[in-house]
Design an enzyme around this catalytic site. Sequence first.
Site, PDB file in Angstrom:
ATOM      1  N   ARG A 179       0.840  -1.201   0.000  1.00 54.44           N
ATOM      2  CA  ARG A 179       0.000   0.000   0.000  1.00 54.44           C
ATOM      3  C   ARG A 179       0.876   1.253   0.000  1.00 54.44           C
ATOM      4  O   ARG A 179       0.581   2.230  -0.718  1.00 54.44           O
ATOM      5  CB  ARG A 179      -0.925   0.002   1.219  1.00 54.44           C
ATOM      6  CG  ARG A 179      -1.964  -1.105   1.201  1.00 54.44           C
ATOM      7  CD  ARG A 179      -2.821  -1.089   2.447  1.00 54.44           C
ATOM      8  NE  ARG A 179      -3.704   0.061   2.489  1.00 54.44           N
ATOM      9  CZ  ARG A 179      -4.392   0.448   3.562  1.00 54.44           C
ATOM     10  NH1 ARG A 179      -4.272  -0.226   4.701  1.00 54.44           N
ATOM     11  NH2 ARG A 179      -5.181   1.502   3.507  1.00 54.44           N
ATOM     12  N   CYS A 237      -1.213   6.376   8.988  1.00 54.75           N
ATOM     13  CA  CYS A 237      -1.571   5.079   8.404  1.00 54.75           C
ATOM     14  C   CYS A 237      -2.698   5.329   7.414  1.00 54.75           C
ATOM     15  O   CYS A 237      -2.700   6.353   6.742  1.00 54.75           O
ATOM     16  CB  CYS A 237      -1.975   4.089   9.500  1.00 54.75           C
ATOM     17  SG  CYS A 237      -3.331   4.673  10.541  1.00 54.75           S
TER      18      CYS A 237
END
Length: 280
Positions: A179, A237
């Site tokens: 990611r 995050c």
Amino acid sequence: MYTTLITAPELNTLIENGNVLVLDCRFSLADAGYGQRVYSEAHLSGACFMHLDDDLSSPITPKTGRHPLPDVDKLADKLRSYGLNNNLQVVVYDDCGGAMAARTWWLLRWLGHDAVAVLNGGYPHWVQAGFEVTQAVPQAEPGNFAVSLRDEMNLSVDEVLKSLDDQSITLVDARGAERYRGEQEPIDPVAGHIPGALNRPLTDNLENGLFKSAEQLQAEWQQLLGTVDPQRIVHYCGSGVTACHNQLAMAVAGITGTRIYAGSWSEWIREPARPIATIS
């Protein structure tokens, strides 16, 4: 006072002595009702349930990320209803290596409560160790916890954006490497990372479901960050939840003073003009 991690035997002693507030933070991003269901099936003795969406976040708006910070008064009222006082030890747990519990750990510290720790290994380790679980829901006397908010622990999106020009902070991305690199994005509509951010997947903090030793964590974080002042470090995050896991891991290693960008990637990409980076 426990301020980072606590073991199952240590927590069991606190529960037996009746001087701890235990919070069950189990949650699944794929199933918002999961935590309440498993809590109803069994939980630690005396544990109260905290829901990530309803208690530990506020409603999503067109400008926010997926888990905006909760309303301070609402969260404080919930904690007081569970019996929280300013001098009471709090222990939080989940069943995913602390990924959810760390959010509650950080939020309590944000509210000014330092006596909070994450159960190392969480619910699975507690059960494996043979300690008691129950279906009984505790009835607590309301507490008198007084908030002393620490706004400086969180950076706004504008502060992060400004830092790209003056390089006043070092961002650390807690998401998985795929990611971060922009190779895949299973949750948010845009892949990649904030330019200049380093990557430290939260799973790197764990070994066999437990946090690595303080010595090992210290060595690994120093290898990643070098001589960067911890007060320059800002964790993020996907939505501001698992970023707290990296901050906790650094605290376990004795490296303190880091901050959180709670809006994180899902807020950052709300504005298309904000820059993104990928690694091919």
